[in-house]
Design a protein around this motif. Structure first.
Motif, PDB file in Angstrom:
ATOM      1  N   ASP A 315      85.237  -3.277   2.009  1.00  0.00           N
ATOM      2  CA  ASP A 315      85.665  -3.952   3.244  1.00  0.00           C
ATOM      3  C   ASP A 315      86.492  -5.203   2.940  1.00  0.00           C
ATOM      4  OD1 ASP A 315      84.236  -2.069   4.613  1.00  0.00           O
ATOM      5  OD2 ASP A 315      82.527  -3.378   5.054  1.00  0.00           O
ATOM      6  N   MET A 318      90.400  -5.145   2.877  1.00  0.00           N
ATOM      7  CA  MET A 318      91.111  -4.559   4.015  1.00  0.00           C
ATOM      8  C   MET A 318      91.968  -5.560   4.796  1.00  0.00           C
ATOM      9  SD  MET A 318      90.741  -1.282   4.095  1.00  0.00           S
ATOM     10  CE  MET A 318      90.184  -0.144   5.368  1.00  0.00           C
ATOM     11  N   PRO A 319      91.450  -6.758   5.151  1.00  0.00           N
ATOM     12  CA  PRO A 319      92.300  -7.660   5.942  1.00  0.00           C
ATOM     13  C   PRO A 319      93.600  -8.041   5.236  1.00  0.00           C
ATOM     14  CG  PRO A 319      90.004  -8.348   6.047  1.00  0.00           C
ATOM     15  CD  PRO A 319      90.075  -7.271   4.997  1.00  0.00           C
ATOM     16  N   MET A 322      95.940  -4.900   5.039  1.00  0.00           N
ATOM     17  CA  MET A 322      96.552  -4.530   6.316  1.00  0.00           C
ATOM     18  C   MET A 322      97.577  -5.559   6.778  1.00  0.00           C
ATOM     19  SD  MET A 322      93.327  -2.914   8.383  1.00  0.00           S
ATOM     20  CE  MET A 322      92.858  -1.187   8.139  1.00  0.00           C
ATOM     21  N   ALA A 323      97.325  -6.821   6.477  1.00  0.00           N
ATOM     22  CA  ALA A 323      98.298  -7.849   6.847  1.00  0.00           C
ATOM     23  C   ALA A 323      99.559  -7.708   6.005  1.00  0.00           C
ATOM     24  CB  ALA A 323      97.688  -9.239   6.665  1.00  0.00           C
ATOM     25  N   PRO A 326     101.537  -3.357   6.875  1.00  0.00           N
ATOM     26  CA  PRO A 326     101.146  -2.819   8.191  1.00  0.00           C
ATOM     27  C   PRO A 326     101.540  -1.364   8.405  1.00  0.00           C
ATOM     28  CG  PRO A 326     102.955  -4.389   8.401  1.00  0.00           C
ATOM     29  CD  PRO A 326     102.471  -4.477   6.992  1.00  0.00           C
ATOM     30  N   ALA A 327     102.434  -0.826   7.566  1.00  0.00           N
ATOM     31  CA  ALA A 327     102.836   0.569   7.757  1.00  0.00           C
ATOM     32  C   ALA A 327     102.140   1.516   6.788  1.00  0.00           C
ATOM     33  CB  ALA A 327     104.350   0.713   7.611  1.00  0.00           C
ATOM     34  N   ALA A 328     101.297   0.979   5.888  1.00  0.00           N
ATOM     35  CA  ALA A 328     100.604   1.839   4.923  1.00  0.00           C
ATOM     36  C   ALA A 328      99.459   2.570   5.610  1.00  0.00           C
ATOM     37  CB  ALA A 328     100.069   1.001   3.773  1.00  0.00           C
ATOM     38  N   LYS A 329      99.293   3.848   5.281  1.00  0.00           N
ATOM     39  CA  LYS A 329      98.189   4.636   5.835  1.00  0.00           C
ATOM     40  C   LYS A 329      97.079   4.708   4.784  1.00  0.00           C
ATOM     41  CE  LYS A 329      98.466   5.820   9.294  1.00  0.00           C
ATOM     42  NZ  LYS A 329      98.261   4.968  10.487  1.00  0.00           N
ATOM     43  N   VAL A 330      95.989   4.010   5.078  1.00  0.00           N
ATOM     44  CA  VAL A 330      94.864   3.907   4.147  1.00  0.00           C
ATOM     45  C   VAL A 330      93.843   4.998   4.450  1.00  0.00           C
ATOM     46  CG1 VAL A 330      92.959   2.446   3.373  1.00  0.00           C
ATOM     47  CG2 VAL A 330      95.177   1.426   3.967  1.00  0.00           C
ATOM     48  N   LEU A 332      90.109   6.187   3.062  1.00  0.00           N
ATOM     49  CA  LEU A 332      88.969   5.962   2.171  1.00  0.00           C
ATOM     50  C   LEU A 332      87.967   7.095   2.366  1.00  0.00           C
ATOM     51  CD1 LEU A 332      88.488   2.101   2.446  1.00  0.00           C
ATOM     52  CD2 LEU A 332      89.580   3.411   0.605  1.00  0.00           C
TER      53      LEU A 332
END
Lengths: 368, 368
Positions: A315, A318-319, A322-323, A326-330, A332
């Motif tokens: 976790d 993640m922040p 993602m910041a 913003p266009a990456a597809k994660v 898990l």
């Protein structure tokens, strides 16, 4: 429609979103409550136990797989009980036994590395002499992600494995790079073919995938397509088939290995193709018409998340990730971090390959 | 990270794939074992019962919603117990009570239709006179998909509803078409805005969505964006906010209604945007950075599947549908067909709007 999946790993997990969207019920026979696919696990048990597997199969329309480790006698027991098993035992054997595969490819005239079945050190010595002193030896069964694979330069280096039975010996191919051709086939015979991709391995594990394979010649694309298409037909594959290929310095493609299930080389299709390999696998094993395999962007780049943070906390990154991207597809897999373990992947798509690769790598790096 | 969703409808269902991919645990408080989101249902109970809801909230990091029907006292009890409720009670009230919304929009100076709070037939008569003899009356609470909405041309036509309390009366807007502006806001304040879309309603129910809204002027797009963005901030929305808009013949946009959750007007984002409204909602309620709202294709068309086959068999149309429209993305909600019921949707994307609309309509028609 209800699909039963044997094995609760990330491939079963990634079938679940596709099943939810299509309105297909999915049940998973998992290894434990903690399986990656736990949200769909309806039974827990040993996939080598015919009673466990037969009981699981009772309530589903078709059985398919997260992995290729279900023993042939268990597969046969399912077929004998009238269960639709896709892919079926005859096809699956080629993904279970590397010697069977090599023999079959030879019969079919499919290009592959020099190889031999070696039963003892003398046979291995003869093969080593034939291919220039160095070879890859592989246990015919049970290997994955580099396990059961060893490079040897003398005949005694495989004695421990030879004690358990014959091995597959292969020439060390001087390949330029590795490619993978993903296809899907339904029982009625239709085959769908995704774009050819480049795969980058490290330590025997897939690290990155670029789709489509950059700078591939039209001939390479055509030959790869033909190989995978004809193999799917000849082996009677139902579901997804991934054919791992070597591209040689003299522009040939040779079949390395194959997998009869969704495959790491196809994870990019979740975000980068009209129909993902997971949706297509479900369609194929249910004998539904196959979906479009068109890419939705000029380029997709997939980077595996291996190992994960030393503190085990997925976790935490993640922040920032993602910041930053913003266009990456994660993606898990709900698995605990452990050195070298595949615990997720990141995909980025776009008009520029370098940018997609940068985005996916930058995002994945937050898990290091 | 563990998200709890109150309500097991299709909006909760469609959050599940996003949660699986992101590695977020998701738990749903469903209405029954048969809820649309049943794969993630961990508790079954009445969302109006504070004890049920508090017990459900114990094991999650944040509570969010499939619908707006959780009563304010239950929401307050959650907040008082220290639960993160997103969106919170103050924000949600504006999606629960149409009179509260109209009053707030007036305070904020947001463009909206002429309206009045009418407590009896006399007040309704006065309003009817003011707006030209015809008006829409709405029950302030509990309406959805055309329920609780009535067009009247005389003051006595709402007597049955007025017996239960004051109503909202609105002018009949001579709109050219309906639009919807979807945004998401996280607690820390960031707002992400998707492209403006056109929605086509019939019988009070959304039928089709075109993204982006065809032929929208730059001014309409800007004003819509500003309205939704400022509303998300002013109301303190956390999660997805859908603002339904009228586009008038004289090129104004007026706020019709709003929803504080993923919304039918945003279903196209699953297949047509980098970040779907369902993934974004999860990110927002977990206060994670928001994902890119870029479209992945020039056009997306979404067509709802309403009702379904008379024989109730949703499996039957699938082979023909899939063979006919291999690029259509079919989404079924695991709900039994019933006249007028939303049981799924189909999205198609591409470089040509007409073709996308054709594909989505053709695919959806197989369920008729």
């Amino acid at each position: 429609m209800r699909v039963g999946v044997i094995g609760g790993g990330q491939l079963a997990r990634m079938m679940v979103p596709a099943a939810i969207e299509l309105g297909i019920e999915i049940a998973v026979l998992g290894e434990s409550q903690d399986s990656s696919a736990r949200i769909a696990v309806t039974a827990i048990g040993d996939h080598r136990d015919p009673e466990v597997v037969l009981a699981f199969a009772r309530d589903v329309d078709v059985i398919t797989f997260d992995h290729e480790h279900v023993p042939q006698p268990v597969l046969r027991a399912l077929v004998d009980a009238g269960v639709a098993v896709r892919p079926g035992p005859e096809a699956l054997l080629h993904a279970q036994d590397k010697l069977v595969l090599r023999e079959r490819l030879q019969q079919l005239g499919v290009p592959q590395p020099e190889w031999a079945r070696v039963a003892d050190a003398d046979e291995l010595a003869a093969f080593l002499e034939r291919v220039g002193g160095r070879a890859v030896v592989k246990t015919p069964r049970g290997g994955y992600d580099g396990h059961g694979v060893r490079v040897v330069s003398s005949a005694r280096e495989a004695d421990d494995w030879l004690a358990d039975g014959p091995l597959l010996a292969e020439e060390l191919v001087a390949f330029r790079r590795e490619l993978a051709q993903l296809v899907a086939r339904r029982p009625s015979g239709d085959v769908a073919v995704w774009p050819l991709v480049e795969t980058v391995q490290g330590g025997g594990v897939c690290r990155e995938v670029f789709a489509p394979a950059p700078r591939a010649t039209a001939r390479t694309e055509r030959v790869s397509r033909e190989i995978a298409h004809s193999l799917a037909q000849a082996l009677g594959v139902t579901g997804v088939l991934a054919v791992e290929l070597f591209e040689t310095a003299d522009d040939r493609v040779l079949v390395n290995e194959l997998a009869m299930r969704p495959h790491n080389s196809g994870h990019w299709t979740i975000d980068g193709a009209v129909t993902s390999q997971f949706e297509q696998h479900l369609r194929a094993v249910l004998d539904l018409p196959l979906g479009s395999t068109d890419a939705i962007a000029p380029w997709s780049a997939m980077v595996n998340v291996l190992g994960g943070p030393a503190d085990g906390d997925l976790d935490r990154p993640m922040p920032l990730l993602m910041a930053d991207q913003p266009a990456a597809k994660v993606h898990l897999y709900g698995k605990a971090p452990r050195p070298g373990r595949k615990i997720g992947h990141v995909t980025a798509t776009g008009a520029d390959l370098d940018e997609a690769v940068f985005q996916a790598r930058a995002a994945a790096a937050f898990f290091a």
